[in-house]
Design a protein around this motif. Structure first.
Motif, mmCIF file in Angstrom:
data_model
loop_
_atom_site.group_PDB
_atom_site.id
_atom_site.type_symbol
_atom_site.label_atom_id
_atom_site.label_comp_id
_atom_site.label_asym_id
_atom_site.label_seq_id
_atom_site.Cartn_x
_atom_site.Cartn_y
_atom_site.Cartn_z
ATOM 1 N N ILE A 257 -3.434 -2.381 -10.732
ATOM 2 C CA ILE A 257 -2.416 -2.333 -9.666
ATOM 3 C C ILE A 257 -3.065 -2.611 -8.311
ATOM 4 O O ILE A 257 -2.534 -3.348 -7.484
ATOM 5 C CB ILE A 257 -1.694 -0.965 -9.672
ATOM 6 N N CYS A 258 -4.226 -2.053 -8.117
ATOM 7 C CA CYS A 258 -4.948 -2.314 -6.860
ATOM 8 C C CYS A 258 -5.376 -3.778 -6.775
ATOM 9 O O CYS A 258 -5.254 -4.416 -5.731
ATOM 10 C CB CYS A 258 -6.201 -1.458 -6.763
ATOM 11 N N CYS B 167 -2.762 -5.838 -5.489
ATOM 12 C CA CYS B 167 -2.006 -5.255 -4.376
ATOM 13 C C CYS B 167 -1.888 -6.238 -3.212
ATOM 14 O O CYS B 167 -2.889 -6.772 -2.741
ATOM 15 C CB CYS B 167 -2.684 -3.979 -3.900
ATOM 16 N N GLY C 58 -2.854 -3.531 0.440
ATOM 17 C CA GLY C 58 -3.967 -2.592 0.692
ATOM 18 C C GLY C 58 -3.519 -1.509 1.660
ATOM 19 O O GLY C 58 -4.299 -0.969 2.447
ATOM 20 N N ALA C 59 -2.208 -1.186 1.572
ATOM 21 C CA ALA C 59 -1.610 -0.286 2.574
ATOM 22 C C ALA C 59 -2.347 1.032 2.718
ATOM 23 O O ALA C 59 -2.436 1.592 3.810
ATOM 24 C CB ALA C 59 -0.153 -0.021 2.228
ATOM 25 N N CYS C 60 -2.885 1.545 1.617
ATOM 26 C CA CYS C 60 -3.529 2.860 1.665
ATOM 27 C C CYS C 60 -4.510 2.945 2.832
ATOM 28 O O CYS C 60 -4.409 3.842 3.666
ATOM 29 C CB CYS C 60 -4.222 3.165 0.342
ATOM 30 N N CYS D 102 0.672 4.204 -0.201
ATOM 31 C CA CYS D 102 0.659 3.396 -1.417
ATOM 32 C C CYS D 102 2.019 3.491 -2.085
ATOM 33 O O CYS D 102 2.430 4.561 -2.528
ATOM 34 C CB CYS D 102 -0.425 3.861 -2.394
ATOM 35 N N ARG E 268 2.800 1.694 -4.683
ATOM 36 C CA ARG E 268 2.707 1.038 -5.979
ATOM 37 C C ARG E 268 2.354 2.014 -7.104
ATOM 38 O O ARG E 268 1.909 1.610 -8.169
ATOM 39 C CB ARG E 268 1.688 -0.094 -5.901
ATOM 40 N N ASN F 145 0.020 4.183 -7.406
ATOM 41 C CA ASN F 145 -1.345 4.714 -7.519
ATOM 42 C C ASN F 145 -1.471 5.936 -6.612
ATOM 43 O O ASN F 145 -0.637 6.158 -5.732
ATOM 44 C CB ASN F 145 -2.373 3.654 -7.130
ATOM 45 N N PRO G 260 -4.133 7.075 -4.271
ATOM 46 C CA PRO G 260 -5.461 6.885 -3.677
ATOM 47 C C PRO G 260 -6.115 8.190 -3.218
ATOM 48 O O PRO G 260 -7.303 8.380 -3.445
ATOM 49 C CB PRO G 260 -5.193 5.953 -2.485
HETATM 50 S S1 SF4 Z 1 -4.108 2.377 -3.735
HETATM 51 FE FE1 SF4 Z 1 -2.111 1.490 -3.577
HETATM 52 S S2 SF4 Z 1 -2.025 0.631 -1.533
HETATM 53 FE FE2 SF4 Z 1 -4.175 1.038 -1.973
HETATM 54 S S3 SF4 Z 1 -4.945 -0.909 -2.751
HETATM 55 FE FE3 SF4 Z 1 -4.316 0.316 -4.512
HETATM 56 S S4 SF4 Z 1 -2.243 -0.258 -4.901
HETATM 57 FE FE4 SF4 Z 1 -2.732 -0.970 -2.867
#
Ligand code: SF4
Ligand SMILES: Cc1cc2nc3c(=O)[nH]c(=O)nc-3n(C[C@H](O)[C@H](O)[C@H](O)COP(=O)(O)OP(=O)(O)OC[C@H]3O[C@@H](n4cnc5c(N)ncnc54)[C@H](O)[C@@H]3O)c2cc1C
Ligand code: SF4
Lengths: 460, 349
Positions: free
Chosen positions: B16-17, B20, B23-25, B68, B70, B72, B74
């Motif tokens: 998922i990352c 992505c 990279g909002a996290c 995030c 998506r 995940n 983080p």
């Molecule tokens: S943690 Fe979520 S927002 Fe951060 S890179 Fe992974 S999917 Fe993207």
């Protein structure tokens, strides 16, 4: 004896003399652990003249005189070990003068710290003094007599360093003026530029005279006061932490405490740092300086500033702080005593470990507190234990633990503060013989018949 | 997936990352600098157990949990890796103190509990404000004390082991009260029972309700009593709300219902700024002073007359300074009580 009572009544009036058993019972003991001993009389003088007359009477008759403030030192210093007259000073409680420009006050010899605080709050809100954390009834004269410490001790030294003059009734009944007041109407210095004769009285525990007036330095009182607590998990960091904080010269009082209960305090050593300021900016600048002084400990994860909730903050900011009195009753049964040597800050780790060891060995509830004296020049480290007065065995264990603590403190280079009679003896034994002889000369000359608070500072 | 709904897991999926788009996290993170590629790269490194500056620099504001979108997690991943590697976030003494504070010690309080109860966590302050009509259907059905404390705060200290060890006992203690529903007065507690516990595989035998939802429903029921407040308020969103982000939607709804205007300011919603108290304890002066100064300036500039708090920690950290700048601090519960004509303990202008 009847004759002495009659003459005491002539001096102070019948209302202020007692030889009733119930009163002698109370005047024969203190809240600490020293064995009681009843006086023969209690007298409450109201004037210097009356103190003089009583002392002269005692001198003539060879009767002991024990000056007493609130009797709260806990080390039995007002217990009349050889009977005689307890001179309860509480009627002499007037605040005679406040010089607000030169920042000093003159108070009578039985004035309670609480009375001076209330008076300044009401009439001189820009002035304060170095208030100790003892109950408000304890007296200023006694506090300087025992070299007490208070809220301004980190900035200005022992409370006795803040004395600006004394009036003392000598054991012969003469009245002596000590310091600038011996030749000037102004009480600005207890010694300098003259020879400092205050040393003939301060620290002598009432064995060389009765203080009837004290001049005391007052200090600026800022509008705001704040507190922060830096905590660390090892006593080994404490000396360096104190060194860095005191180097900033930004703080008022600095206390350290460690105790296993309540759980919030378990495992850590707490450095309580007080700040004062007239503006937010001043306060914030001081705090920032102290935080930054400790950055390396924070970065290394060796310590950090804990969050102090509003309730805890308020109780820490109280003057006097009541937490010591509250702690005094954790075991229930109201017993509390500490051995509080004056010792180098670098000895904190040893003292702390010794206290842990003693608490475990004697199965006691304990509390370590230290107050920094001067810019880290020394500290008072209190080995404190609580006990139940109804539990003889527990009291014995506390006595043994305190004895061991004192022994340890002496071996670590410390000197007992407000020493019990036994501790005084041990200090005199350990002392340089020339110093001891000097003390003997002073005592013999000032109190030739040994009537003043006998048992204390008796140089063999 | 999120709290109080479908099953919440703390899974972290590398793929998922990798795909992505934002990279909002870390891009949105207010404390670390990272662009989209760096964000993804760092998260992948963390996932694989490699060293990452994020493990050293993250200040535990919890916000990436919300950034995030998506699925995940983080922040939980960062926490897990820190824990595995023994990377301390806070000075040892601070962590130790917090762990000791949460230790059960038999000093809990339990009111008259029926099927629904109020949890004060271990914050007795709630006893002073949780009063009046809004709570008359549950009070005095409250409980608080270490025995009922969620322990979630330890994720600030990268110490989920304590949470995992203590939470089952806490769940048991609550279960033994015989409740069917518990209204949690603190975000962390709500997050603990609505999402973390299930994610840790612990069964929660009662229904967790967030107090915002409860307040809203009570206020609706008391509509006739509401006197619109006609005041401008700022809202201080706490870190812990990022652990149950869906509850945030109740804030504008409640304020709307009671006629309080929520001002627009920079640090709100996703962009909320930490109150600084945990930063202060963990990292010292500068970071805390900076975020507090910016936050307070933002509130003052917004023209708010009141600052509404959801967490007593934030309230303690910011109240005095806000008050000195003319903004009145108030807890959400107090504000709602004010709207139905109750005196929240101070004079209402
Ligand atoms: S943690 Fe979520 S927002 Fe951060 S890179 Fe992974 S999917 Fe993207
Ligand atoms: C809970 C608690 C907290 C405390 N905290 C502190 C603290 O923070 N700082 C501190 O310094 N102390 C502290 N103490 C110790 C002590 O109580 C104080 O130092 C207090 O100032 C002693 O005053 P007092 O009037 O009770 O003295 P007393 O016990 O009455 O007298 C002490 C000594 O002075 C002599 N004396 C008394 N008055 C005179 C006089 N007029 N002339 C000549 N000699 C006199 C007495 O004979 C005796 O030897 C604390 C005690 C308690 C119980
Ligand atoms: S928890 Fe906060 S500081 Fe840490 S990475 Fe996430 S957003 Fe950044």
């Amino acid at each position: 004896m009847e004759d002495i009572k009659r003459r005491l009544c002539d001096i102070v009036g019948e209302r202020f003399v007692s030889d009733r058993a119930e009163e002698l019972f109370f005047y024969g003991r203190d809240p600490g652990l020293m064995p009681p001993h009843s006086p023969d009389f209690v007298a409450l003088p109201g004037t210097v003249e009356e103190v003089r007359e009583i002392v002269k009477l005692a001198f003539r008759e060879g009767v002991p005189v024990v000056p007493m403030g609130a009797g709260m030192t806990l080390t039995g210093l007002c217990i009349p070990r050889k009977g005689g007259i307890v001179l309860d000073m509480k009627r002499m409680n007037r605040i005679l003068e406040v010089n607000d420009r030169a920042r000093y006050t003159i108070v009578e010899g039985g004035t309670p710290t609480g009375a001076l605080k209330a008076y300044l709050d009401a009439h001189h809100p820009r002035l304060r003094f170095s208030i100790p954390d003892s109950p408000a009834a304890t007296t200023i004269a006694a506090n300087v007599m025992i070299h007490g410490q208070g809220r301004l001790t980190q900035q200005y030294g022992f409370n006795s360093d803040m004395v600006t003059g004394l009036e003392v009734v000598l054991p012969t009944g003469d009245v002596a003026r000590i310091g600038s007041c011996s030749l000037s109407p102004d009480w600005f210095s207890k010694g300098a530029p003259l020879p400092d004769l205050s040393g003939l009285f301060l620290g002598w525990l009432g064995t060389t005279g009765v203080i009837t007036k004290v001049g005391l330095k007052l200090y600026p009182r800022k509008k705001m006061r704040e507190v922060e607590i830096f905590i660390t998990d090892s006593p080994d960091f404490i000396p360096d932490i104190i060194y860095e904080i005191t180097h900033t010269e930004m703080t008022e009082d600095i206390n350290i405490f460690a105790q296993p209960l309540p759980l919030i305090f378990k495992d850590n050593h707490h450095v309580v740092v007080y700040f004062t300021g007239d503006t937010d900016e001043e306060l914030e600048f001081k705090k920032k300086s102290v935080f930054h002084a400790l950055d390396r400990f924070i970065k290394n994860k060796d310590g950090g500033f804990m969050t102090v909730g509003p309730g805890m903050k308020q109780s820490l900011l109280d003057m006097p702080q009541r937490s010591a009195s509250t702690f005094a009753d954790v075991t229930k049964g109201g017993g509390f005593e500490y051995s509080g040597p004056i010792i180098l800050v670098e000895k904190y780790p040893q003292c702390s470990r010794k206290l842990d060891e003693l608490a475990e060995k004697y199965d006691l509830k304990y509390h370590a507190t230290a107050r920094i004296i001067g810019r880290g020049h020394a500290m008072m480290f209190a080995f404190s234990f609580t006990f139940n007065r109804a539990d003889e065995d527990m009291m014995d264990r506390v006595r043994a633990a305190l004895r061991e603590a004192s022994e340890f403190a002496l071996s670590a280079g410390g000197v007992f503060w407000k020493p019990t009679v036994d501790e005084q003896r041990r200090l005199l034994q350990a002392m340089d013989p020339v110093t001891r002889r000097l003390m003997q000369m002073i005592k013999r000359n000032l109190d030739p018949s040994g009537i003043m608070n006998p048992g204390n500072w008796e140089v063999p | 997936m999120s709290e109080a709904g479908s099953m919440f897991t703390l899974q972290f999926d590398e793929a998922i990352c990798a795909s992505c788009p934002s990279g909002a996290c870390l891009v949105k993170c207010q404390y670390l600098e990272a662009d989209r590629e760096q964000a993804k790269r760092e998260m992948l490194k963390i996932f694989r157990g490699e060293d990452s500056r994020v493990l050293q620099e993250c200040v535990t504001c919890y916000a990436c949990e919300e950034y995030c979108k998506r699925g995940n997690h983080p922040f939980y991943l960062i926490t897990q890796r820190r824990e595995e590697k023994g990377i301390l976030t806070a000075p040892r003494a601070i962590t130790r103190q917090w762990i000791n504070i949460g230790e059960p010690r038999g000093k809990y309080e339990v009111g008259e509990i029926k099927e629904r109860a109020l949890s004060f966590g271990f914050m007795p302050q709630f006893k002073d404000i949780v009063k009046g009509k809004l709570f008359e259907d549950v009070m005095p059905g409250y409980f608080f004390g270490q025995e009922y404390f969620c322990n979630v705060v330890y994720i600030h200290f990268a110490n989920t082991a304590v949470i995992k060890e203590r939470l089952p006992r806490v769940i048991r203690n609550i279960q033994e009260l015989g409740v069917k529903e518990v209204v949690f007065m603190h975000d962390e507690c709500y997050a603990a029972f609505s999402s973390l516990a299930p994610a840790f595989g612990m069964e929660v035998p009662f229904k967790p309700i967030h107090y915002f939802e409860y307040l809203y429903q009570r206020l609706e029921g008391l509509r006739g009593d509401i006197r619109p407040l006609h005041i401008r308020v700022a809202y201080q969103r706490p870190c812990s709300n990022r652990l149950c982000p869906r509850t945030h939607r109740w804030v504008p709804k409640i304020l709307d219902l009671i006629g309080a205007e929520l001002v627009t300011r920079t640090y709100q919603d996703e962009n909320a700024l930490c109150c600084g108290s945990i930063f202060r304890a963990m990292y010292g002066y500068d970071l805390a002073a900076d975020v507090q100064a910016r936050n307070i300036e933002d509130i003052v500039k917004s023209g708010a007359e009141y600052c509404v708090f959801n967490c007593h920690g934030c309230q303690n950290a910011l109240s005095d300074r806000l008050a000195r700048k003319g903004v009145r601090p108030i807890h959400m519960v107090e504000l709602c009580r004010m709207a139905i004509g109750e005196n929240p303990g101070f004079e209402v202008p």
